[in-house]
Design an enzyme around this catalytic site. Structure first.
Site, PDB file in Angstrom:
ATOM      1  N   THR A   1      -4.712  -3.376  -3.711  1.00 20.24           N
ATOM      2  CA  THR A   1      -5.856  -2.850  -4.475  1.00 20.24           C
ATOM      3  C   THR A   1      -5.393  -1.593  -5.191  1.00 20.24           C
ATOM      4  OG1 THR A   1      -6.600  -1.505  -2.624  1.00 20.24           O
ATOM      5  CG2 THR A   1      -7.581  -3.696  -2.832  1.00 20.24           C
TER       6      THR A   1
ATOM      7  N   ASN B   1       0.839  -1.199   0.000  1.00 17.82           N
ATOM      8  CA  ASN B   1       0.000   0.000   0.000  1.00 17.82           C
ATOM      9  C   ASN B   1       0.877   1.253   0.000  1.00 17.82           C
ATOM     10  OD1 ASN B   1      -2.339   1.526   0.087  1.00 17.82           O
ATOM     11  ND2 ASN B   1      -3.204   0.405   1.831  1.00 17.82           N
ATOM     12  N   PHE B   2       0.229   2.402  -0.207  1.00 18.64           N
ATOM     13  CA  PHE B   2       0.901   3.699  -0.135  1.00 18.64           C
ATOM     14  C   PHE B   2       2.043   3.857  -1.133  1.00 18.64           C
ATOM     15  CE2 PHE B   2      -1.891   4.684   3.160  1.00 18.64           C
ATOM     16  CZ  PHE B   2      -1.896   3.672   4.116  1.00 18.64           C
ATOM     17  N   LEU B   3       1.922   3.185  -2.290  1.00 15.09           N
ATOM     18  CA  LEU B   3       2.890   3.397  -3.387  1.00 15.09           C
ATOM     19  C   LEU B   3       2.694   4.814  -3.891  1.00 15.09           C
ATOM     20  CD1 LEU B   3       4.892   2.686  -5.660  1.00 15.09           C
ATOM     21  CD2 LEU B   3       2.963   1.677  -6.899  1.00 15.09           C
TER      22      LEU B   3
HETATM   23  C1  LIG Z   1       5.745 -11.382  -2.752  1.00 12.46           C
HETATM   24  C2  LIG Z   1       5.585  -9.773  -2.426  1.00 12.46           C
HETATM   25  C3  LIG Z   1       5.171  -8.967  -3.637  1.00 12.46           C
HETATM   26  C4  LIG Z   1       4.993  -7.444  -3.226  1.00 12.46           C
HETATM   27  C5  LIG Z   1       4.653  -6.616  -4.450  1.00 12.46           C
HETATM   28  C6  LIG Z   1       3.228  -6.917  -4.958  1.00 12.46           C
HETATM   29  C7  LIG Z   1       2.833  -5.984  -6.096  1.00 12.46           C
HETATM   30  C8  LIG Z   1       2.518  -4.560  -5.529  1.00 12.46           C
HETATM   31  C9  LIG Z   1       2.174  -3.598  -6.694  1.00 12.46           C
HETATM   32  C10 LIG Z   1       1.965  -2.165  -6.157  1.00 12.46           C
HETATM   33  C11 LIG Z   1       0.628  -2.022  -5.467  1.00 12.46           C
HETATM   34  C12 LIG Z   1       0.398  -0.600  -4.958  1.00 12.46           C
HETATM   35  C13 LIG Z   1      -0.929  -0.511  -4.245  1.00 12.46           C
HETATM   36  C14 LIG Z   1      -1.191   0.851  -3.661  1.00 12.46           C
HETATM   37  O1  LIG Z   1      -0.285   1.536  -3.223  1.00 12.46           O
HETATM   38  C15 LIG Z   1      -2.651   1.380  -3.670  1.00 12.46           C
HETATM   39  S1  LIG Z   1      -3.026   2.023  -5.351  1.00 12.46           S
HETATM   40  C16 LIG Z   1      -2.438   3.699  -5.204  1.00 12.46           C
HETATM   41  C17 LIG Z   1      -1.160   3.891  -5.990  1.00 12.46           C
HETATM   42  N1  LIG Z   1      -0.667   5.253  -5.797  1.00 12.46           N
HETATM   43  C18 LIG Z   1      -1.192   6.315  -6.439  1.00 12.46           C
HETATM   44  O2  LIG Z   1      -2.066   6.197  -7.265  1.00 12.46           O
HETATM   45  C19 LIG Z   1      -0.618   7.668  -6.032  1.00 12.46           C
HETATM   46  C20 LIG Z   1      -0.500   8.633  -7.194  1.00 12.46           C
HETATM   47  N2  LIG Z   1       0.240   8.036  -8.293  1.00 12.46           N
HETATM   48  C21 LIG Z   1       1.596   7.821  -8.201  1.00 12.46           C
HETATM   49  O3  LIG Z   1       2.252   8.084  -7.204  1.00 12.46           O
HETATM   50  C22 LIG Z   1       2.245   7.178  -9.427  1.00 12.46           C
HETATM   51  O4  LIG Z   1       1.415   7.377 -10.544  1.00 12.46           O
HETATM   52  C23 LIG Z   1       2.495   5.659  -9.240  1.00 12.46           C
HETATM   53  C24 LIG Z   1       3.573   5.463  -8.165  1.00 12.46           C
HETATM   54  C25 LIG Z   1       1.211   4.951  -8.829  1.00 12.46           C
HETATM   55  C26 LIG Z   1       2.987   5.071 -10.567  1.00 12.46           C
HETATM   56  O5  LIG Z   1       4.153   5.759 -10.958  1.00 12.46           O
HETATM   57  P1  LIG Z   1       4.232   6.444 -12.416  1.00 12.46           P
HETATM   58  O6  LIG Z   1       5.351   7.414 -12.413  1.00 12.46           O
HETATM   59  O7  LIG Z   1       2.876   6.927 -12.787  1.00 12.46           O
HETATM   60  O8  LIG Z   1       4.541   5.204 -13.437  1.00 12.46           O
HETATM   61  P2  LIG Z   1       5.981   4.592 -13.728  1.00 12.46           P
HETATM   62  O9  LIG Z   1       6.867   4.719 -12.561  1.00 12.46           O
HETATM   63  O10 LIG Z   1       6.470   5.173 -15.024  1.00 12.46           O
HETATM   64  O11 LIG Z   1       5.645   3.035 -13.925  1.00 12.46           O
HETATM   65  C27 LIG Z   1       4.617   2.653 -14.823  1.00 12.46           C
HETATM   66  C28 LIG Z   1       4.302   1.222 -14.473  1.00 12.46           C
HETATM   67  O12 LIG Z   1       3.723   1.183 -13.151  1.00 12.46           O
HETATM   68  C29 LIG Z   1       2.451   0.530 -13.231  1.00 12.46           C
HETATM   69  N3  LIG Z   1       1.535   1.106 -12.230  1.00 12.46           N
HETATM   70  C30 LIG Z   1       0.949   2.322 -12.270  1.00 12.46           C
HETATM   71  N4  LIG Z   1       0.171   2.495 -11.193  1.00 12.46           N
HETATM   72  C31 LIG Z   1       0.273   1.349 -10.444  1.00 12.46           C
HETATM   73  C32 LIG Z   1      -0.306   0.906  -9.215  1.00 12.46           C
HETATM   74  N5  LIG Z   1      -1.172   1.682  -8.523  1.00 12.46           N
HETATM   75  N6  LIG Z   1       0.001  -0.332  -8.761  1.00 12.46           N
HETATM   76  C33 LIG Z   1       0.845  -1.122  -9.444  1.00 12.46           C
HETATM   77  N7  LIG Z   1       1.436  -0.763 -10.645  1.00 12.46           N
HETATM   78  C34 LIG Z   1       1.143   0.468 -11.116  1.00 12.46           C
HETATM   79  C35 LIG Z   1       1.969   0.795 -14.638  1.00 12.46           C
HETATM   80  O13 LIG Z   1       0.973  -0.157 -14.989  1.00 12.46           O
HETATM   81  C36 LIG Z   1       3.265   0.627 -15.420  1.00 12.46           C
HETATM   82  O14 LIG Z   1       3.573  -0.755 -15.539  1.00 12.46           O
HETATM   83  P3  LIG Z   1       3.225  -1.517 -16.944  1.00 12.46           P
HETATM   84  O15 LIG Z   1       4.102  -0.852 -17.992  1.00 12.46           O
HETATM   85  O16 LIG Z   1       3.529  -2.960 -16.716  1.00 12.46           O
HETATM   86  O17 LIG Z   1       1.748  -1.279 -17.196  1.00 12.46           O
HETATM   87  C1  LIG Z   2      -7.811   1.423  -0.954  1.00 14.27           C
HETATM   88  N1  LIG Z   2      -6.487   2.099  -0.951  1.00 14.27           N
HETATM   89  C2  LIG Z   2      -5.463   1.317  -1.664  1.00 14.27           C
HETATM   90  C3  LIG Z   2      -6.548   3.528  -1.367  1.00 14.27           C
HETATM   91  C4  LIG Z   2      -6.919   3.726  -2.804  1.00 14.27           C
HETATM   92  N2  LIG Z   2      -6.043   3.735  -3.824  1.00 14.27           N
HETATM   93  N3  LIG Z   2      -6.740   3.974  -4.994  1.00 14.27           N
HETATM   94  C5  LIG Z   2      -8.066   4.135  -4.709  1.00 14.27           C
HETATM   95  C6  LIG Z   2      -9.188   4.378  -5.498  1.00 14.27           C
HETATM   96  C7  LIG Z   2     -10.438   4.456  -4.877  1.00 14.27           C
HETATM   97  C8  LIG Z   2     -10.562   4.268  -3.476  1.00 14.27           C
HETATM   98  C9  LIG Z   2     -11.865   4.292  -2.810  1.00 14.27           C
HETATM   99  C10 LIG Z   2     -12.240   3.214  -2.005  1.00 14.27           C
HETATM  100  C11 LIG Z   2     -13.457   3.223  -1.361  1.00 14.27           C
HETATM  101  C12 LIG Z   2     -14.306   4.329  -1.523  1.00 14.27           C
HETATM  102  F1  LIG Z   2     -15.494   4.339  -0.934  1.00 14.27           F
HETATM  103  C13 LIG Z   2     -13.926   5.449  -2.318  1.00 14.27           C
HETATM  104  C14 LIG Z   2     -12.702   5.399  -2.965  1.00 14.27           C
HETATM  105  O1  LIG Z   2     -12.249   6.416  -3.756  1.00 14.27           O
HETATM  106  C15 LIG Z   2     -13.130   7.508  -3.949  1.00 14.27           C
HETATM  107  C16 LIG Z   2     -12.523   8.324  -5.082  1.00 14.27           C
HETATM  108  N4  LIG Z   2     -11.305   8.934  -4.590  1.00 14.27           N
HETATM  109  C17 LIG Z   2     -10.107   8.481  -4.905  1.00 14.27           C
HETATM  110  C18 LIG Z   2      -9.245   9.374  -4.269  1.00 14.27           C
HETATM  111  N5  LIG Z   2      -9.970  10.276  -3.584  1.00 14.27           N
HETATM  112  C19 LIG Z   2     -11.261   9.982  -3.776  1.00 14.27           C
HETATM  113  C20 LIG Z   2      -9.453   4.035  -2.697  1.00 14.27           C
HETATM  114  C21 LIG Z   2      -8.217   3.969  -3.313  1.00 14.27           C
END
Ligand SMILES: CCCCCCCCCCCCCC(=O)CSCCNC(=O)CCNC(=O)[C@H](O)C(C)(C)COP(=O)(O)OP(=O)(O)OC[C@H]1O[C@@H](n2cnc3c(N)ncnc32)[C@H](O)[C@@H]1OP(=O)(O)O
Ligand SMILES: CN(C)Cc1n[nH]c2ccc(-c3ccc(F)cc3OCCn3ccnc3)cc12
Length: 392
Positions: A176, A140-142
């Protein structure tokens, strides 16, 4: 997303699009564990200007840095009007869990300024999938700073947290995301119940319904001043054994669910001010604990509104009803959330939540939350109602 190339995710032991529907593939781990001696001992390479750092979330200063990075760079809604604003005490709660590894709280700093520019975390969890209890990491918190996006930093961070989890002999993970990746085990809808409709309309979270006035809208969402269920009260430490029994029994019906013990219940579900609230129904006749409900506090920053800067949101967590109708129990939760001045109450359509959403006047959100397992295939097509896991 089927046509989309995933250059990183195609290299990972996750369900690949080409495998979807192939029921010949066995349920369970996709790859076997590696002998610990063969796990890469040194960290993955970062671009030369950056360095790894392990974040001690027990340090006020470091917790501040992680808080600020997320406050300014974490998840926004699709219209970039809101951004999650996890509090410091929430982050400490979410990361310093029973049996946690500090080495799984991973930061990236710029070498010159020493500024924290990226973060990813893992916590250990026992997750049951069907009849198997699997030790996993919950990731989480990526977060990568807005100025460092699209430089392929995320794959390096994911590989590094994977390496450090492997070093603890754990080979599966759960996570997620709001984005579609290879390949969701299920996809959930989120729903919102207005508690402060005037503010929600002012900030653009909601819109005034057609043929609706503001006063009519306020009346529509009005709630009683106090809860209605006899025996409804805040959870206390002495309730941990009974709540654990109630919750374990309830979660056993879902395909994927946490395998909570009393230690976990004490950490995750005992009331923790401004972080998690939990309530139960103690039958006035025989003092049996028959029902349980909980929500966590996750505000969002309101981006670009003159009058308000914070949206106070409560998120449905774990709820169990064995005697009180779930709809009545959840209505009491809404009443408490309103008493505590929350603006909105959010819920996913997981577990039995779908049964109360419409009746309690929840409206559908504009996005989805996808659930993923890493290195673990499940064959059954899972519906949100089969999911008993809520990630923060
Ligand atoms: C056995 C243990 C295993 C542990 C590990 C398990 C796995 C855990 C996985 C992690 C779970 C985290 C869960 C979590 O924290 C909850 S989901 C929330 C993720 N964070 C955010 O959305 C915050 C705002 N965004 C960012 O900080 C950046 O956009 C991030 C860092 C998201 C991507 O940085 P960026 O500068 O925008 O992108 P690049 O560096 O250029 O990289 C692009 C590549 O990253 C793939 N990508 C994009 N978003 C992703 C996401 N949310 N999960 C996984 N992958 C994600 C994308 O598909 C592409 O790969 P592809 O080319 O294959 O498609
Ligand atoms: C889960 N945890 C990994 C954080 C997380 N990551 N990505 C997300 C995308 C949706 C929701 C979510 C989950 C439950 C919910 F009732 C509303 C939500 O989002 C509302 C839309 N939004 C997004 C950001 N600010 C408002 C969480 C997450």
């Amino acid at each position: 997303s089927l046509g989309k190339r995933h250059k990183f995710w195609e290299t990972q032991p996750v369900g690949q699009y080409k495998d979807v529907g192939d029921s010949s593939l066995p349920e369970g781990p996709i790859e076997p564990p590696t002998p610990l001696s063969e796990v890469k001992q040194e960290p993955y390479n970062l671009p030369s200007a950056y360095e790894w750092t392990t974040c001690d979330m027990d340090s006020e200063e470091i917790c501040d840095e992680v808080y600020a990075l997320l406050k300014n760079n974490y998840v926004e809604d699709d219209e970039n009007m809101f951004r999650f604003n996890y509090s410091k005490e929430f982050l400490s709660w979410a990361l310093r869990v029973p049996g946690y590894y500090q080495s799984w709280h991973i930061g990236v700093r710029a070498k010159t300024s020493k500024k924290l520019v990226a973060f990813i975390s893992g916590i250990p969890a026992r997750i049951r999938v069907n009849e198997e209890v699997v030790k996993m990491a919950e990731i989480n918190f990526l977060c990568v700073h807005k100025k460092l996006r699209s430089k392929r930093l995320a794959p390096v961070m994911i590989k590094e947290v994977t390496r450090r989890v492997h070093l603890e002999n754990i080979w599966q993970a759960a996570y997620t995301a709001g984005v579609v990746l290879p390949t969701p085990i299920t996809t959930c809808q989120y729903w919102h119940r207005s508690l402060n409709p005037k503010k929600l309309i002012d900030v653009g979270f909601s819109r005034l319904g057609a043929r609706m006035t503001m006063s009519r809208t306020i009346k529509l969402y009005k709630l009683p001043d106090s809860t209605v269920t006899p025996g409804f009260r805040k959870m206390e430490l002495r309730d941990v054994p009974a709540v654990t029994r109630l919750l374990r029994n309830y979660l056993s019906q879902f395909v994927v669910a946490p395998d909570f013990d009393e230690n976990d219940v004490e950490h995750w579900l005992l009331p923790n001010e401004n972080v998690v609230d939990s309530f139960l129904v103690e039958s006035p006749e025989n003092h049996e604990i028959t029902d349980f409900c909980s929500f966590y506090t996750l505000p969002s920053s309101i981006l670009g509104n003159q009058n308000y800067s914070i949206l106070k949101a409560a998120y449905s967590y774990y709820n169990v009803s064995t005697k009180t109708p779930l709809t009545q129990l959840m209505n009491d939760v809404l009443i408490v959330a309103k008493q505590k001045d929350f603006d909105v109450f959010n819920a996913l359509d997981v577990m039995h939540n779908e049964s109360f959403l419409k009746e309690l006047k929840f409206g559908p959100g504009d996005g989805q939350l996808h659930y993923y397992l890493y290195n673990y295939r499940i064959r059954s097509a899972l519906k949100p109602s089969g999911l008993g896991l809520v990630l923060l």
